[in-house]
Design a protein around this motif. Structure first.
Motif, PDB file in Angstrom:
ATOM      1  N   TRP A  66       4.651 -24.056 -18.365  1.00  0.00           N
ATOM      2  CA  TRP A  66       6.018 -23.562 -18.353  1.00  0.00           C
ATOM      3  C   TRP A  66       6.965 -24.731 -18.601  1.00  0.00           C
ATOM      4  CZ3 TRP A  66       8.073 -18.984 -18.847  1.00  0.00           C
ATOM      5  CH2 TRP A  66       7.352 -17.845 -18.461  1.00  0.00           C
ATOM      6  N   TYR A  67       7.832 -24.553 -19.612  1.00  0.00           N
ATOM      7  CA  TYR A  67       8.871 -25.513 -19.948  1.00  0.00           C
ATOM      8  C   TYR A  67      10.230 -24.837 -19.807  1.00  0.00           C
ATOM      9  CZ  TYR A  67       5.475 -28.554 -22.399  1.00  0.00           C
ATOM     10  OH  TYR A  67       4.423 -29.390 -22.728  1.00  0.00           O
ATOM     11  N   ARG A  68      11.256 -25.658 -19.614  1.00  0.00           N
ATOM     12  CA  ARG A  68      12.611 -25.192 -19.841  1.00  0.00           C
ATOM     13  C   ARG A  68      13.222 -26.054 -20.937  1.00  0.00           C
ATOM     14  NH1 ARG A  68      16.732 -25.937 -14.887  1.00  0.00           N
ATOM     15  NH2 ARG A  68      18.256 -25.815 -16.583  1.00  0.00           N
ATOM     16  N   GLN A  69      14.116 -25.410 -21.704  1.00  0.00           N
ATOM     17  CA  GLN A  69      14.729 -26.093 -22.839  1.00  0.00           C
ATOM     18  C   GLN A  69      16.233 -26.000 -22.719  1.00  0.00           C
ATOM     19  OE1 GLN A  69      13.954 -24.400 -26.762  1.00  0.00           O
ATOM     20  NE2 GLN A  69      13.945 -26.443 -27.686  1.00  0.00           N
ATOM     21  N   ASP A  70      16.885 -27.148 -22.667  1.00  0.00           N
ATOM     22  CA  ASP A  70      18.332 -27.220 -22.539  1.00  0.00           C
ATOM     23  C   ASP A  70      18.894 -28.094 -23.644  1.00  0.00           C
ATOM     24  OD1 ASP A  70      17.184 -27.378 -19.382  1.00  0.00           O
ATOM     25  OD2 ASP A  70      18.726 -25.879 -19.798  1.00  0.00           O
ATOM     26  N   PRO A  71      20.078 -27.736 -24.173  1.00  0.00           N
ATOM     27  CA  PRO A  71      20.687 -28.533 -25.247  1.00  0.00           C
ATOM     28  C   PRO A  71      20.823 -29.994 -24.852  1.00  0.00           C
ATOM     29  CG  PRO A  71      21.882 -26.484 -24.925  1.00  0.00           C
ATOM     30  CD  PRO A  71      20.896 -26.579 -23.801  1.00  0.00           C
ATOM     31  N   GLY A  72      20.395 -30.873 -25.738  1.00  0.00           N
ATOM     32  CA  GLY A  72      20.516 -32.308 -25.486  1.00  0.00           C
ATOM     33  C   GLY A  72      19.440 -32.889 -24.594  1.00  0.00           C
ATOM     34  N   LEU A  73      18.702 -32.022 -23.891  1.00  0.00           N
ATOM     35  CA  LEU A  73      17.655 -32.517 -22.984  1.00  0.00           C
ATOM     36  C   LEU A  73      16.259 -32.206 -23.514  1.00  0.00           C
ATOM     37  CD1 LEU A  73      19.171 -31.509 -19.524  1.00  0.00           C
ATOM     38  CD2 LEU A  73      19.193 -33.761 -20.623  1.00  0.00           C
ATOM     39  N   GLY A  74      16.177 -31.318 -24.464  1.00  0.00           N
ATOM     40  CA  GLY A  74      14.886 -30.991 -25.041  1.00  0.00           C
ATOM     41  C   GLY A  74      14.022 -30.171 -24.106  1.00  0.00           C
ATOM     42  N   LEU A  75      12.728 -30.249 -24.332  1.00  0.00           N
ATOM     43  CA  LEU A  75      11.752 -29.514 -23.535  1.00  0.00           C
ATOM     44  C   LEU A  75      11.325 -30.345 -22.330  1.00  0.00           C
ATOM     45  CD1 LEU A  75       9.590 -28.186 -26.481  1.00  0.00           C
ATOM     46  CD2 LEU A  75      10.559 -26.751 -24.714  1.00  0.00           C
ATOM     47  N   ARG A  76      11.381 -29.717 -21.164  1.00  0.00           N
ATOM     48  CA  ARG A  76      10.949 -30.397 -19.953  1.00  0.00           C
ATOM     49  C   ARG A  76       9.897 -29.543 -19.254  1.00  0.00           C
ATOM     50  NH1 ARG A  76      16.256 -31.573 -16.681  1.00  0.00           N
ATOM     51  NH2 ARG A  76      16.870 -29.572 -17.576  1.00  0.00           N
ATOM     52  N   LEU A  77       8.815 -30.187 -18.856  1.00  0.00           N
ATOM     53  CA  LEU A  77       7.684 -29.489 -18.263  1.00  0.00           C
ATOM     54  C   LEU A  77       7.936 -29.206 -16.791  1.00  0.00           C
ATOM     55  CD1 LEU A  77       4.762 -28.443 -18.668  1.00  0.00           C
ATOM     56  CD2 LEU A  77       3.988 -30.744 -18.047  1.00  0.00           C
ATOM     57  N   ILE A  78       7.790 -27.932 -16.411  1.00  0.00           N
ATOM     58  CA  ILE A  78       8.034 -27.525 -15.024  1.00  0.00           C
ATOM     59  C   ILE A  78       6.722 -27.531 -14.241  1.00  0.00           C
ATOM     60  CG2 ILE A  78       8.962 -25.725 -13.521  1.00  0.00           C
ATOM     61  CD1 ILE A  78      10.503 -24.669 -15.979  1.00  0.00           C
TER      62      ILE A  78
ATOM     63  N   THR B  58       5.187 -35.676 -25.004  1.00  0.00           N
ATOM     64  CA  THR B  58       6.589 -36.043 -24.959  1.00  0.00           C
ATOM     65  C   THR B  58       7.255 -35.494 -26.204  1.00  0.00           C
ATOM     66  OG1 THR B  58       6.090 -38.068 -23.736  1.00  0.00           O
ATOM     67  CG2 THR B  58       8.239 -37.931 -24.801  1.00  0.00           C
ATOM     68  N   PHE B  59       8.310 -34.723 -26.001  1.00  0.00           N
ATOM     69  CA  PHE B  59       9.017 -34.082 -27.109  1.00  0.00           C
ATOM     70  C   PHE B  59      10.302 -34.818 -27.426  1.00  0.00           C
ATOM     71  CE2 PHE B  59       6.886 -30.045 -27.938  1.00  0.00           C
ATOM     72  CZ  PHE B  59       6.091 -29.890 -26.814  1.00  0.00           C
ATOM     73  N   GLY B  60      10.663 -34.824 -28.713  1.00  0.00           N
ATOM     74  CA  GLY B  60      12.013 -35.187 -29.103  1.00  0.00           C
ATOM     75  C   GLY B  60      12.935 -34.017 -28.818  1.00  0.00           C
ATOM     76  N   THR B  61      14.232 -34.246 -28.882  1.00  0.00           N
ATOM     77  CA  THR B  61      15.189 -33.181 -28.570  1.00  0.00           C
ATOM     78  C   THR B  61      15.438 -32.257 -29.755  1.00  0.00           C
ATOM     79  OG1 THR B  61      16.954 -34.747 -29.036  1.00  0.00           O
ATOM     80  CG2 THR B  61      16.357 -34.442 -26.734  1.00  0.00           C
ATOM     81  N   GLY B  62      14.924 -32.627 -30.924  1.00  0.00           N
ATOM     82  CA  GLY B  62      15.015 -31.733 -32.071  1.00  0.00           C
ATOM     83  C   GLY B  62      16.142 -32.086 -33.023  1.00  0.00           C
ATOM     84  N   THR B  63      15.885 -31.846 -34.312  1.00  0.00           N
ATOM     85  CA  THR B  63      16.892 -31.987 -35.364  1.00  0.00           C
ATOM     86  C   THR B  63      17.123 -30.625 -35.986  1.00  0.00           C
ATOM     87  OG1 THR B  63      16.230 -34.247 -35.925  1.00  0.00           O
ATOM     88  CG2 THR B  63      17.493 -33.043 -37.580  1.00  0.00           C
TER      89      THR B  63
ATOM     90  N   ALA C  53      15.984 -24.376 -39.480  1.00  0.00           N
ATOM     91  CA  ALA C  53      15.408 -24.281 -38.135  1.00  0.00           C
ATOM     92  C   ALA C  53      15.656 -25.615 -37.439  1.00  0.00           C
ATOM     93  CB  ALA C  53      13.906 -24.000 -38.202  1.00  0.00           C
ATOM     94  N   THR C  54      15.237 -25.691 -36.194  1.00  0.00           N
ATOM     95  CA  THR C  54      15.226 -26.972 -35.474  1.00  0.00           C
ATOM     96  C   THR C  54      13.801 -27.518 -35.493  1.00  0.00           C
ATOM     97  OG1 THR C  54      17.073 -26.356 -34.045  1.00  0.00           O
ATOM     98  CG2 THR C  54      15.615 -28.106 -33.267  1.00  0.00           C
ATOM     99  N   TYR C  55      13.674 -28.790 -35.817  1.00  0.00           N
ATOM    100  CA  TYR C  55      12.366 -29.429 -35.915  1.00  0.00           C
ATOM    101  C   TYR C  55      12.207 -30.422 -34.767  1.00  0.00           C
ATOM    102  CZ  TYR C  55      11.933 -27.206 -40.407  1.00  0.00           C
ATOM    103  OH  TYR C  55      11.851 -26.247 -41.389  1.00  0.00           O
ATOM    104  N   LEU C  56      11.147 -30.220 -34.012  1.00  0.00           N
ATOM    105  CA  LEU C  56      10.865 -31.047 -32.846  1.00  0.00           C
ATOM    106  C   LEU C  56       9.648 -31.914 -33.124  1.00  0.00           C
ATOM    107  CD1 LEU C  56      10.918 -28.106 -30.273  1.00  0.00           C
ATOM    108  CD2 LEU C  56      12.737 -29.766 -30.545  1.00  0.00           C
ATOM    109  N   CYS C  57       9.756 -33.201 -32.823  1.00  0.00           N
ATOM    110  CA  CYS C  57       8.545 -34.015 -32.854  1.00  0.00           C
ATOM    111  C   CYS C  57       7.976 -34.057 -31.436  1.00  0.00           C
ATOM    112  CB  CYS C  57       8.829 -35.416 -33.370  1.00  0.00           C
ATOM    113  SG  CYS C  57       9.972 -36.387 -32.368  1.00  0.00           S
TER     114      CYS C  57
END
Lengths: 113, 116
Positions: free
Chosen positions: B34-46, A102-107, A85-89
């Motif tokens: 509500w969040y959006r999730q994009d590769p390399g950008l992670g979760l961003r709060l809308i 604040t989230f990490g982008t995931g591993t 899976a992908t693990y997010l901090c």
């Protein structure tokens, strides 16, 4: 520089291995730390929640926080293919401030047979 | 089993269309996000909401609006969809401030939106 840094991987390990997943952060005010697991095409689910420094264990999972180094880790013992899976901090400075998470982008982790 | 349910898993829309993404939670949570999730950008709060009829902008609110008419339901609206809004959209909920656990988010399965 991002507030939370996380290696994107992918990290590939054989079944049964011990896995170490890590995040570094720059904001010394962070006190609440979380790990989320996200399976492909699913939403994240909360795996571990810790406050301040120290270790927390839950089954095969151990979360470790080192505030002096601004470094958190998630260890998975006896890794299984179902751990792929992908693990997010995620982290925040105060409880009651979920909007400030604040989230990490995931591993991305892959456990192979 | 507690749940956050998003109405659609996959959506394909055309540029300029008005898009509604619906989210319902059955945990009686005060907070919804509500969040959006994009590769390399992670979760961003809308956007987020701490109560019925209340809404607050997150980090990337431009091009979006929200509605929370009932405690259990939080809708995300794209007034005029654009290609840069192609993304995975995630709804989440949590208990209110003062409970000591408001940062523990429960997520839905997500809606993969493609804007052509």
């Amino acid at each position: 520089q991002k507030e939370v840094e996380q290696d994107p991987g992918p990290l590939s390990v054989p079944e049964g291995a011990i896995v170490s997943l890590n995040c570094t952060y720059s904001n010394s005010a962070f006190q609440y730390f979380m790990w989320y697991r996200q399976y492909s095409r699913k939403g994240p689910e909360l795996l571990m929640y810790t406050y301040s420094s120290g270790n927390k264990e839950d089954g095969r999972f151990t979360a470790q926080v080192d505030k002096s180094s601004k470094y958190i880790s998630l260890f998975i013992r006896d890794s299984q293919p179902s751990d792929s899976a992908t693990y997010l901090c995620a982290m925040t400075s105060n409880t009651g401030t979920a909007s400030k998470l604040t989230f990490g982008t995931g591993t991305r982790l892959q456990v192979t047979l | 089993d507690v749940k956050v349910t998003q109405s659609s898993r996959y959506l394909v829309k055309r540029t300029g269309e008005k898009v509604f993404l619906e989210c319902v939670q059955d945990m009686d949570h005060e907070n919804m996000f509500w969040y959006r999730q994009d590769p390399g950008l992670g979760l961003r709060l809308i956007y987020f909401s701490y109560d019925v009829k209340m809404k607050e902008k997150g980090d990337i609110p431009e091009g979006y609006s929200v509605s929370r008419e009932k405690k259990e339901r939080f809708s995300l609206i794209l007034e005029s969809a654009s290609t840069n809004q192609t993304s995975m959209y995630l709804c989440a909920s949590s208990r209110g401030a003062g409970t000591g656990v408001s940062e523990k988010l429960f997520f839905g399965s997500g809606t993969q939106l493609s804007v052509l």
